[in-house]
Motif scaffolding. Structure first.
Motif, PDB file in Angstrom:
ATOM      1  N   ASP A  75       1.121  -2.411  34.348  1.00 49.13           N
ATOM      2  CA  ASP A  75       1.949  -1.394  33.702  1.00 49.13           C
ATOM      3  C   ASP A  75       3.311  -1.452  34.383  1.00 49.13           C
ATOM      4  O   ASP A  75       3.395  -1.582  35.606  1.00 49.13           O
ATOM      5  CB  ASP A  75       1.343  -0.004  33.895  1.00 49.13           C
ATOM      6  CG  ASP A  75      -0.016   0.120  33.246  1.00 49.13           C
ATOM      7  OD1 ASP A  75      -0.123  -0.221  32.052  1.00 49.13           O
ATOM      8  OD2 ASP A  75      -0.959   0.545  33.927  1.00 49.13           O
ATOM      9  N   TYR A 103       7.813  -0.339  34.024  1.00 44.21           N
ATOM     10  CA  TYR A 103       8.968   0.158  33.285  1.00 44.21           C
ATOM     11  C   TYR A 103      10.233  -0.409  33.903  1.00 44.21           C
ATOM     12  O   TYR A 103      10.259  -0.796  35.065  1.00 44.21           O
ATOM     13  CB  TYR A 103       9.004   1.683  33.188  1.00 44.21           C
ATOM     14  CG  TYR A 103       9.144   2.462  34.478  1.00 44.21           C
ATOM     15  CD1 TYR A 103      10.358   2.536  35.150  1.00 44.21           C
ATOM     16  CD2 TYR A 103       8.051   3.151  34.994  1.00 44.21           C
ATOM     17  CE1 TYR A 103      10.471   3.278  36.317  1.00 44.21           C
ATOM     18  CE2 TYR A 103       8.164   3.889  36.161  1.00 44.21           C
ATOM     19  CZ  TYR A 103       9.379   3.948  36.815  1.00 44.21           C
ATOM     20  OH  TYR A 103       9.502   4.680  37.979  1.00 44.21           O
ATOM     21  N   SER A 110       9.101   1.016  28.657  1.00 44.00           N
ATOM     22  CA  SER A 110       7.769   0.873  29.233  1.00 44.00           C
ATOM     23  C   SER A 110       7.094  -0.377  28.667  1.00 44.00           C
ATOM     24  O   SER A 110       7.165  -0.649  27.471  1.00 44.00           O
ATOM     25  CB  SER A 110       6.943   2.115  28.888  1.00 44.00           C
ATOM     26  OG  SER A 110       5.641   1.979  29.364  1.00 44.00           O
ATOM     27  N   ARG A 111       6.416  -1.121  29.525  1.00 45.08           N
ATOM     28  CA  ARG A 111       5.685  -2.319  29.113  1.00 45.08           C
ATOM     29  C   ARG A 111       4.268  -1.917  28.715  1.00 45.08           C
ATOM     30  O   ARG A 111       3.591  -1.186  29.424  1.00 45.08           O
ATOM     31  CB  ARG A 111       5.624  -3.322  30.262  1.00 45.08           C
ATOM     32  CG  ARG A 111       4.884  -4.597  29.938  1.00 45.08           C
ATOM     33  CD  ARG A 111       4.942  -5.561  31.140  1.00 45.08           C
ATOM     34  NE  ARG A 111       4.389  -6.860  30.790  1.00 45.08           N
ATOM     35  CZ  ARG A 111       3.177  -7.268  31.135  1.00 45.08           C
ATOM     36  NH1 ARG A 111       2.394  -6.482  31.853  1.00 45.08           N
ATOM     37  NH2 ARG A 111       2.751  -8.462  30.779  1.00 45.08           N
ATOM     38  N   TYR A 112       3.824  -2.428  27.580  1.00 44.22           N
ATOM     39  CA  TYR A 112       2.472  -2.117  27.132  1.00 44.22           C
ATOM     40  C   TYR A 112       1.897  -3.313  26.372  1.00 44.22           C
ATOM     41  O   TYR A 112       2.632  -4.110  25.800  1.00 44.22           O
ATOM     42  CB  TYR A 112       2.457  -0.865  26.237  1.00 44.22           C
ATOM     43  CG  TYR A 112       3.280  -1.001  24.977  1.00 44.22           C
ATOM     44  CD1 TYR A 112       2.683  -1.363  23.777  1.00 44.22           C
ATOM     45  CD2 TYR A 112       4.657  -0.784  24.992  1.00 44.22           C
ATOM     46  CE1 TYR A 112       3.433  -1.505  22.629  1.00 44.22           C
ATOM     47  CE2 TYR A 112       5.415  -0.924  23.837  1.00 44.22           C
ATOM     48  CZ  TYR A 112       4.797  -1.284  22.666  1.00 44.22           C
ATOM     49  OH  TYR A 112       5.555  -1.431  21.529  1.00 44.22           O
ATOM     50  N   ALA A 147       2.534  -8.614  25.407  1.00 43.25           N
ATOM     51  CA  ALA A 147       3.136  -7.393  25.939  1.00 43.25           C
ATOM     52  C   ALA A 147       4.509  -7.175  25.314  1.00 43.25           C
ATOM     53  O   ALA A 147       5.260  -8.120  25.095  1.00 43.25           O
ATOM     54  CB  ALA A 147       3.262  -7.491  27.459  1.00 43.25           C
ATOM     55  N   THR A 157      10.675   4.975  26.252  1.00 43.86           N
ATOM     56  CA  THR A 157       9.768   6.006  26.729  1.00 43.86           C
ATOM     57  C   THR A 157      10.579   7.147  27.325  1.00 43.86           C
ATOM     58  O   THR A 157      11.795   7.076  27.416  1.00 43.86           O
ATOM     59  CB  THR A 157       8.785   5.409  27.758  1.00 43.86           C
ATOM     60  OG1 THR A 157       7.797   6.373  28.054  1.00 43.86           O
ATOM     61  CG2 THR A 157       9.482   4.981  29.026  1.00 43.86           C
TER      62      THR A 157
END
Length: 189
Positions: A43, A45, A127-129, A146, A151
């Motif tokens: 996870d 950012y 944000s990385r998701y 990804a 965010t």
């Protein structure tokens, strides 16, 4: 994640250009260990100036049916790929609790981005998701990757507005007469 950025931003309003101008950004990222709740995804950012583009999608695909992140990806590789040119970065592995963070105070000048509601965005946090509900289920045959998305919090400000007008009267004793003078304030900002 349990890492919360705080920021001290210096800005001013340029009345001739009718723009909010950011001149300094100082970030801190306080962190604490988040619970282990995943298979090893990083996870992350990244914090950027509001005028900078969104980070590019990572073209690397997740292997079918694999828990965790793309092979070869860790907090340091993400920092090397996405932190240059940014003002802040944080990554946390949701399995091992390892973390990587970096900040780069900004001293310069750039115009903030005006939003549709009249507010101004000073910095933006992405944000990385992982995407695709099929990343852990190979029967669908769809690899995942990804991406970065906006965010909260996004540092925004709203400029104050002054009263639309004021009327002042003064008395001229020599002429025995009142005079009216108007001072107009119409959304100076």
């Amino acid at each position: 994640m349990n890492a919360h950025p705080s920021y001290d931003i210096t800005w001013h309003y340029d009345s001739q250009r009718k723009k909010v101008v950011v001149t300094n950004i100082h970030l801190t990222i306080a962190s604490g260990l988040a619970p282990k709740t995943g298979g090893g995804f990083w996870d992350a950012y990244v914090i950027r100036r509001s005028i900078d583009p969104e980070p590019a999608k990572d073209p690397r695909k997740f292997p079918y049916g694999r828990q965790g992140d793309v092979t070869g990806v860790d907090g340091n590789s993400l920092k090397n790929d996405y932190f240059p040119g940014s003002v802040g970065f944080y990554a946390h592995n949701n399995k091992t609790q390892a973390e990587v963070k970096a900040v780069n105070d900004y001293h310069g000048s750039y115009d903030a981005v005006q939003n549709n509601d009249g507010s101004w965005s000073l910095i933006t946090i992405y944000s990385r998701y992982g995407v695709s509900s099929h990343q852990n289920n190979p029967t669908f045959g769809e690899p995942a990757w990804a991406e970065w998305g906006k965010t909260s919090p996004i540092a925004t400000i709203t400029l104050p507005k002054l009263a639309t007008s004021q009327v002042h009267y003064h008395y001229n004793q020599a002429e025995n007469r009142y005079y009216e003078s108007r001072i107009i304030f119409s959304n100076i900002f």
